[in-house]
Motif scaffolding. Structure first.
Motif, PDB file in Angstrom:
ATOM      1  N   ARG A  32       0.833  -1.194   0.000  1.00 38.22           N
ATOM      2  CA  ARG A  32       0.000   0.000   0.000  1.00 38.22           C
ATOM      3  C   ARG A  32       0.874   1.253   0.000  1.00 38.22           C
ATOM      4  O   ARG A  32       0.662   2.180  -0.768  1.00 38.22           O
ATOM      5  N   LEU A  33       1.904   1.249   0.849  1.00 37.06           N
ATOM      6  CA  LEU A  33       2.775   2.419   0.948  1.00 37.06           C
ATOM      7  C   LEU A  33       3.714   2.521  -0.251  1.00 37.06           C
ATOM      8  O   LEU A  33       4.380   3.522  -0.448  1.00 37.06           O
ATOM      9  N   LYS A  34       3.779   1.449  -1.024  1.00 40.04           N
ATOM     10  CA  LYS A  34       4.595   1.453  -2.232  1.00 40.04           C
ATOM     11  C   LYS A  34       3.758   2.036  -3.358  1.00 40.04           C
ATOM     12  O   LYS A  34       4.230   2.224  -4.466  1.00 40.04           O
ATOM     13  N   GLY A  35       2.499   2.288  -3.076  1.00 44.59           N
ATOM     14  CA  GLY A  35       1.625   2.894  -4.073  1.00 44.59           C
ATOM     15  C   GLY A  35       1.045   1.911  -5.063  1.00 44.59           C
ATOM     16  O   GLY A  35       0.748   2.280  -6.197  1.00 44.59           O
ATOM     17  N   VAL A  36       0.866   0.658  -4.665  1.00 43.79           N
ATOM     18  CA  VAL A  36       0.256  -0.336  -5.550  1.00 43.79           C
ATOM     19  C   VAL A  36      -1.263  -0.163  -5.474  1.00 43.79           C
ATOM     20  O   VAL A  36      -1.814  -0.026  -4.389  1.00 43.79           O
ATOM     21  N   ARG A  93      -4.870  -4.583  -7.290  1.00 42.11           N
ATOM     22  CA  ARG A  93      -3.659  -5.352  -7.544  1.00 42.11           C
ATOM     23  C   ARG A  93      -3.119  -5.939  -6.242  1.00 42.11           C
ATOM     24  O   ARG A  93      -2.623  -7.067  -6.218  1.00 42.11           O
ATOM     25  N   HIS A 111      -0.851  -9.647  -4.049  1.00 41.67           N
ATOM     26  CA  HIS A 111      -0.115  -9.732  -2.788  1.00 41.67           C
ATOM     27  C   HIS A 111      -0.878 -10.503  -1.724  1.00 41.67           C
ATOM     28  O   HIS A 111      -0.299 -11.285  -0.992  1.00 41.67           O
ATOM     29  N   ARG A 153       2.894   7.806  -3.738  1.00 44.21           N
ATOM     30  CA  ARG A 153       3.645   6.795  -2.996  1.00 44.21           C
ATOM     31  C   ARG A 153       4.471   5.931  -3.945  1.00 44.21           C
ATOM     32  O   ARG A 153       3.969   5.474  -4.960  1.00 44.21           O
ATOM     33  N   GLY A 154       5.707   5.727  -3.568  1.00 46.52           N
ATOM     34  CA  GLY A 154       6.561   4.884  -4.395  1.00 46.52           C
ATOM     35  C   GLY A 154       7.201   5.660  -5.525  1.00 46.52           C
ATOM     36  O   GLY A 154       8.236   5.284  -6.042  1.00 46.52           O
ATOM     37  N   LYS A 198      10.548  -9.787  -8.991  1.00 45.00           N
ATOM     38  CA  LYS A 198       9.201  -9.451  -9.435  1.00 45.00           C
ATOM     39  C   LYS A 198       8.631  -8.271  -8.637  1.00 45.00           C
ATOM     40  O   LYS A 198       7.927  -7.407  -9.176  1.00 45.00           O
ATOM     41  N   GLN A 199       8.982  -8.237  -7.358  1.00 49.62           N
ATOM     42  CA  GLN A 199       8.446  -7.164  -6.522  1.00 49.62           C
ATOM     43  C   GLN A 199       9.064  -5.815  -6.888  1.00 49.62           C
ATOM     44  O   GLN A 199       8.419  -4.781  -6.775  1.00 49.62           O
ATOM     45  N   GLU A 231       7.492  -4.773 -10.187  1.00 49.25           N
ATOM     46  CA  GLU A 231       6.162  -4.207  -9.960  1.00 49.25           C
ATOM     47  C   GLU A 231       6.245  -2.689  -9.776  1.00 49.25           C
ATOM     48  O   GLU A 231       5.507  -1.930 -10.399  1.00 49.25           O
ATOM     49  N   THR A 232       7.182  -2.271  -8.919  1.00 46.62           N
ATOM     50  CA  THR A 232       7.356  -0.841  -8.701  1.00 46.62           C
ATOM     51  C   THR A 232       7.764  -0.149  -9.995  1.00 46.62           C
ATOM     52  O   THR A 232       7.241   0.911 -10.332  1.00 46.62           O
ATOM     53  N   GLU A 260       7.158  -1.028 -13.075  1.00 47.82           N
ATOM     54  CA  GLU A 260       6.050  -0.966 -14.038  1.00 47.82           C
ATOM     55  C   GLU A 260       5.020   0.070 -13.636  1.00 47.82           C
ATOM     56  O   GLU A 260       4.442   0.761 -14.475  1.00 47.82           O
ATOM     57  N   LEU A 261       4.783   0.160 -12.322  1.00 47.22           N
ATOM     58  CA  LEU A 261       3.744   1.079 -11.864  1.00 47.22           C
ATOM     59  C   LEU A 261       4.236   2.516 -11.769  1.00 47.22           C
ATOM     60  O   LEU A 261       3.464   3.450 -11.923  1.00 47.22           O
ATOM     61  N   LYS A 262       5.528   2.692 -11.475  1.00 50.48           N
ATOM     62  CA  LYS A 262       5.984   4.021 -11.085  1.00 50.48           C
ATOM     63  C   LYS A 262       6.934   4.694 -12.066  1.00 50.48           C
ATOM     64  O   LYS A 262       7.316   5.831 -11.844  1.00 50.48           O
ATOM     65  N   MET A 292      13.908  -1.614  -3.939  1.00 53.98           N
ATOM     66  CA  MET A 292      12.502  -1.434  -4.289  1.00 53.98           C
ATOM     67  C   MET A 292      12.101   0.025  -4.101  1.00 53.98           C
ATOM     68  O   MET A 292      11.376   0.594  -4.910  1.00 53.98           O
TER      69      MET A 292
END
Lengths: 317, 675
Positions: free
Chosen positions: A217-221, A225, A230, B90-91, B113-114, B117-118, B120-122, B169
């Protein structure tokens, strides 16, 4: 890993062997035997002795067990005494019918249970969760025959949507069976969904407050998703074994439902066989059901092993 | 003056308790961070540090709410943003590096992968470039073999590696600001020092701002440009790192700094009495009950956070002028008091050639006659005197806890003898006599885990009394419970409390009282102070020293904090991968000649002084198993000579005489003297 799988496999075989002994002893302990049951009122000491000799009932119990076990290993489940046919032949189509019913219920029920469980977990303590949980508790607590009766009353007597009984010829093709068994499928689904749903909900709630979900959540996902990538995989891990148990129960525990709907499945056959004191048939069905039970659980264990990276690689001391 | 990146304005956060009463967590907090600046946020546990860190990311714990004030990040109000806007900030603009990376990584997802994810999203990176960028990031945080690491699941990495993945990350989104919440707490000193250096380098290179939350003043001194001190949900001092460590103006800052054991000073520091109150529960200054400078006004009037001197130095204290006028450096030296040791020349416990292994060969191993892996702990010979404190020191995996588990009877030794009063302690606890069990007691690291939350203190202490003194009557046991509580400086009224109703320090005192209820001869202390705040740590150390004097108890003391060891121990045994490296008195261990491993450990210690740099001698690569032959430290040794180290077990060398200081190394003593 391979050692682990091999160990599970050997354990499963030993369990099956123990179960075969227990089944054999259980049937032995029943008052009367197949000859009694077969001849009924017309039994005379002479005819009984003759029949017992024919069925091989006059040899000692341990020898009969060993013979049965030996035959079974060769794939021969013996002859049904009451029906005068090989057991495998008697079971054949009825077993298929039960599998059709159980598979249909599982295909509908398992995804439904997971979706509802996740939904309830996400809306914890709000009205959607309370509603879903209430229905689930109903499904868990009502006896199967009550659920079945209520459903018959509502859907076939009042609404006249589905037939009340699932009378199909034992050897009917699957395509012809399906339209007749909507109600048994709904009944089974209703009972089965409850158990899986409650567990998925609990696991989901636990996972949602975990550090890694908070981190995501804090990573902004995005929220969806987080739920599917997760949270859900981790919530599912502990549920696999319960799903397997439910599946095994489906195959074994449908006896009552089959009887209510008069459906020619293995459960109904088992009940009839017990009434007839058809020992070879009872033993045959019991050992098949036990085998499925153990097999499904074995598969669930292996699946859990494959899906859970923690179990797969053990990093010892 | 450049513009602030983030501005916390008069922020108050609170929640309503079950009685519907408002409880503050943060009270009127104001602070700001400039681009590229590192702010250290310090305070005891429960002061609201993490709440502030999470609030900066627009995150509130369930049930908490913003009572007043705001947080502006790049001009945007973090609590006024929509969920979607928050998700995108965030991120991307502000990222978190959490405590305990092992729990913050999703267990079912490969670490690569984790990070992807960041990305791809950010970021705009897409396609095949994503994977390359991910590998690049893992390399940037100095993970060996990034391609291999990326394919691993979180549980397959060590604590330090997990923490590096989390750093990678956080960096993936190229944020302007990082919030770090105790990111190195729980890691080995060496790993911690390496990760801090990594963070410093990255921040310097990328110009990222950091808010670094820690209770460890040594860590804060190493990373911070500026330090904010929190007490009971308020900022009480805000100044440059140099100023706050050299001339702190708030009594709380002084108290905290004075309660830290120092590597270079022998003795136990003064502890700070009491504990933080609930924010806003006192009419005056929250620190008054613990403050040596308190005057009448302090208990009636809350002080303002005001600028003092010319430099930007903010302090919330009525009497700061009096505080500043007292010479701090002299005060600091005066507070350390040396523990009087009176170890007797009689052995309490003698370990000879002890070998312990966790390896249990299974059927296939036995059939194939697979050679056994080297034992987890091997070749341990130690003579511990009555009334002595022997410290076992080393990184995680060094076998300290394993040895203590064996002495306490939780794990049998494979070979060797542990002589204790004509008995051999290499057997499990179920094969020991009641009397022997009574004489050897264990105190665990975390009192939350070792005290049953459903038992009152009286019930907890009653257990050993009932077990070991069956003849005691109920009244006698009751009197004894009160006496024991008083010995650990707790009021007799604590008898009726549950662990949940006590602070961490109080709980650890109860755990100590329970151990001493058995009237033991030997007490095994496994990291007993590492879960406690510094302010409480010194008091617990003091208590242990006093209890030891009363009955001449022998301590085996495990600690990873070398300064704590220096404060309490008589002798130290340094362990690496279950093998002894160096044994000697505290003075011998803390001065040259050092074993290269001891030197590595000492170099990595962070002291609460912004001008002192750690010396990183060896890598922090974790090793899973000891080498089959040669020196245990061969793979990481900064002074590695040649094949000799790989092949031959090094000899013991004695700088003075054979009964004293000994170092297990191939390098001659006179070369080891050169640091």
């Amino acid at each position: 890993m391979i050692v682990l799988i091999a160990r599970r496999f050997i354990l499963a075989l030993i369990t099956l062997l123990l179960i075969s002994i227990i089944i054999f002893l259980g049937v032995e302990a029943l008052p009367g035997d197949a000859a009694d049951a077969y001849l009924g009122q017309s039994a005379t000491p002479e005819s009984l002795r003759a029949l017992r000799e024919e069925f091989g009932l006059d040899t000692p119990a341990h020898q009969r067990y060993l013979n049965w076990l030996g035959d079974m290993l060769k794939g021969d489940l013996g002859d049904s005494m009451a029906r005068r046919k090989p057991v495998s032949e008697v079971i054949g189509n009825q077993f298929r019918n039960t599998v059709v019913l159980a598979a249909a219920a599982a295909i509908v029920g398992i995804p439904l249970a997971i979706v509802l469980g996740v939904f309830a977990g996400l809306t914890r303590d709000k009205w959607p969760d309370i509603l879903v949980s209430l229905v689930a508790i109903l499904g868990m607590t009502l006896p199967g025959f009550v659920t079945a009766t209520v459903l018959i009353y509502v859907f076939s007597i009042r609404l006249e949507w589905f037939p009340a009984i699932a009378m199909v010829p034992t050897d009917a093709p699957v395509i012809e069976i399906l339209p007749n068994i909507f109600l048994p499928i709904i009944t089974l689904t209703f009972i089965m969904v409850a158990h899986i749903l409650r567990l998925v909900r609990t696991n989901m709630i636990e996972v949602l407050v975990s550090n890694y979900v908070q981190m995501a959540r804090l990573k902004g996902v995005p929220a969806m998703r987080i739920v599917f990538l997760h949270a859900l995989p981790n919530a599912m891990l502990p549920s696999i074994n319960v799903i397997a148990l439910t599946l095994a129960w489906l195959l074994g525990g449908v006896a009552i439902i089959e009887t209510v709907f008069n459906y020619p499945g293995i459960g109904k056959l088992l009940i009839n066989a017990i009434g007839d004191r058809d020992l070879a048939l009872v033993q045959g069905i019991a050992i098949i059901l036990a085998g499925i039970y153990i097999g499904v659980n074995l598969i669930a264990d292996l699946l859990a092993l494959v899906l859970n990276p923690r179990l797969r690689t053990s990093r010892g001391h | 003056m450049s513009k602030n990146l983030i501005e916390v304005e008069n922020l108050s956060i609170g929640y309503y308790n079950k009685g519907g009463k408002l409880v503050h967590v943060l009270k009127n907090v104001s602070l700001s961070i400039k681009p590229g600046e590192t702010l250290g946020l310090v305070g005891e546990s429960g002061c609201g540090k993490s709440t502030l860190g999470q609030a900066m990311m627009g995150y509130l714990r369930l049930g908490s709410q913003v009572m007043e004030g705001s947080i502006l990040f790049s001009g945007k109000d973090m609590f006024g943003l929509s969920t979607r806007d928050l998700e995108s900030i965030r991120g991307n603009k502000i990222a978190l590096i959490p405590q305990n990376a092992g729990e913050a990584l999703t267990p079912t997802m490969r670490v690569g992968k984790q990070i992807i994810e960041t990305l791809e999203l950010k970021t705009n990176v897409s396609g095949a470039a994503t994977k390359n960028r991910m590998i690049e990031l893992l390399g940037q945080v100095r993970l060996p073999h990034p391609e291999v690491m990326a394919e691993r699941y979180p549980h397959e990495l060590s604590g330090g590696q997990q923490q590096r993945v989390v750093v990678a990350m956080a960096l993936a989104g190229q944020p302007d600001m990082l919030v770090l919440d105790e990111p190195t707490t729980g890691l080995d000193v060496t790993t911690q020092a390496h990760i801090l250096e990594l963070l410093r380098d990255i921040v310097a290179e990328l110009g990222t701002a950091m808010m670094y939350i820690s209770h460890d003043l040594g860590v804060i001194a190493r990373v911070s440009d500026r330090v904010a001190l929190m007490y009971a949900g308020e900022i009480v001092e805000d100044a440059s790192a140099a100023e706050i460590f050299k001339s702190p103006a708030h009594p709380y800052a002084r108290g905290l700094l004075a309660s830290i054991p120092r590597l270079e000073l022998a003795g136990i520091p003064n502890s700070m009495p009491g504990q933080p109150p609930i924010p806003g529960s006192l009419p005056g200054c929250s620190f008054t009950p613990r403050c040596p400078f308190a005057t009448e006004i302090c208990s009636s009037e809350p002080p303002e956070l005001k600028m003092i001197l010319q430099t930007p130095h903010l302090v919330r204290c009525h009497n700061w002028e009096k505080v500043v006028a007292t010479d701090f450096s002299q005060e600091l030296k005066d507070v350390y008091h040396i523990v009087e040791h009176k170890a007797q020349d009689v052995s309490a416990i003698e370990l000879s050639d002890v070998e312990i292994t966790y390896h249990q060969p299974n059927m296939i191993d036995r059939l194939r006659r697979t050679p056994e892996p080297p034992a987890t702990v091997s070749d341990i010979t130690l003579d511990i005197k009555r009334g002595e404190t022997l410290a076992l020191v080393g990184e995680s995996g060094s076998g300290k806890s394993t040895i203590v588990r064996t002495i306490s009877g939780l794990l049998p030794a494979k070979s060797g003898v542990i002589q204790f009063e004509n008995c051999d302690l290499t057997v499990n606890v179920d094969k020991r006599t009641m009397d022997l069990c009574k004489k050897v007691q264990l105190i665990f690291q975390n009192p939350d885990a070792s005290l049953n939350p459903r038992h009152t203190v009286a019930e907890i202490i009653d257990q050993p009394l009932k077990l070991y003194f069956p003849k005691m009557t109920r009244d006698e046991r009751r009197a004894r419970q009160i006496e024991l509580l008083e010995r650990v400086r707790l009021d007799g009224r604590y008898r009726l409390r549950y662990p949940g109703q006590m602070s961490g320090g109080e709980k650890q005192r109860v755990a100590i009282a329970r151990a001493f209820a058995a009237e033991p001869d030997v007490v095994l202390c496994d990291e007993v102070t590492s879960a406690l705040d510094v302010s409480v740590q010194a008091a617990v150390l003091d208590l242990l020293a006093d209890l030891q004097q009363e009955r001449n108890t022998t301590y085996i003391f495990i600690a990873h904090d070398l300064a704590v060891v220096r404060a309490i121990a008589d002798r130290v045994a340094v362990l690496y991968q279950g093998r002894l490296c160096e044994v000697g008195t505290v003075d011998e261990i803390y001065s040259p000649p050092y074993h290269p491993y001891t030197e590595t450990l000492m170099g990595a210690v962070l002291v609460p002084d912004p001008d002192t740099e750690p010396k990183l001698l060896a890598s922090d690569t974790p090793e899973l198993a000891p080498p089959a032959k040669g020196c245990a430290f061969q793979r990481r040794c900064p002074k590695f000579i040649n094949d000799l180290c790989d092949e031959v077990t090094p000899p013991w060398q004695y700088p003075q005489d054979e009964d004293g200081h000994k170092i297990r190394c191939h390098i001659p003593i006179n070369e080891l003297l050169v640091v």
